[in-house]
Design a protein around this motif. Structure first.
Motif: not given
Length: 143
Positions: A90-113
């Protein structure tokens, strides 16, 4: 295609009080470069990555110098790891998590990455509970 069609349902994750030493062990065994950190309800509250741990081991002046010519010796890094090894992630983790949801598209996930420079993303439900992970290779293998 939707993220739910190719996500990894391996729910390898850490709790906030998992030690850095334990996190290193779990990262090594999972073959992943980062792991989500979850609270008591299984909601993602952070991400701990190899990069986060290495950053914790290096002196803060490295961020300012941006040069490997001032890297400490491996003995210094080892001593620093011994010093922080029992600290919670918890002392070193990144707190601003970038995540996707199961309904999101593969294109959205790829773009985010690509835009965020990430190797993988946690997949969470609408309440923020971890349901899986998506890696870059998962996207590539679907092409």
């Amino acid at each position: 295609m939707r993220v739910r069609d190719f996500l990894r349902r391996d729910l390898s994750c850490l709790e906030r009080d998992t030690t850095i030493r334990q996190a290193i062990h779990l990262l090594e065994n999972s073959g992943l470069s980062s792991l989500p950190v979850v609270d008591e309800e299984g909601k993602v509250v952070g991400i701990i990555s190899e990069r986060d741990i290495i950053r914790a081991l290096l002196p803060s002046y490295m961020d300012m110098l941006h040069s490997t010519s001032f890297l400490p010796s491996l003995d210094q890094l080892k001593r620093k790891l011994e010093e922080i090894g029992n600290h919670p992630v918890e002392q070193y983790m990144t707190r601003e998590v970038v995540a996707v949801q199961p309904e999101d598209t593969d294109l959205y996930a790829a773009d985010l990455m690509l835009r965020k420079g990430l190797k993988q993303l946690p997949v969470v439900d609408r309440e923020g509970h971890l349901v899986g992970m998506v890696r870059r290779i998962d996207l590539l293998s679907r092409l």
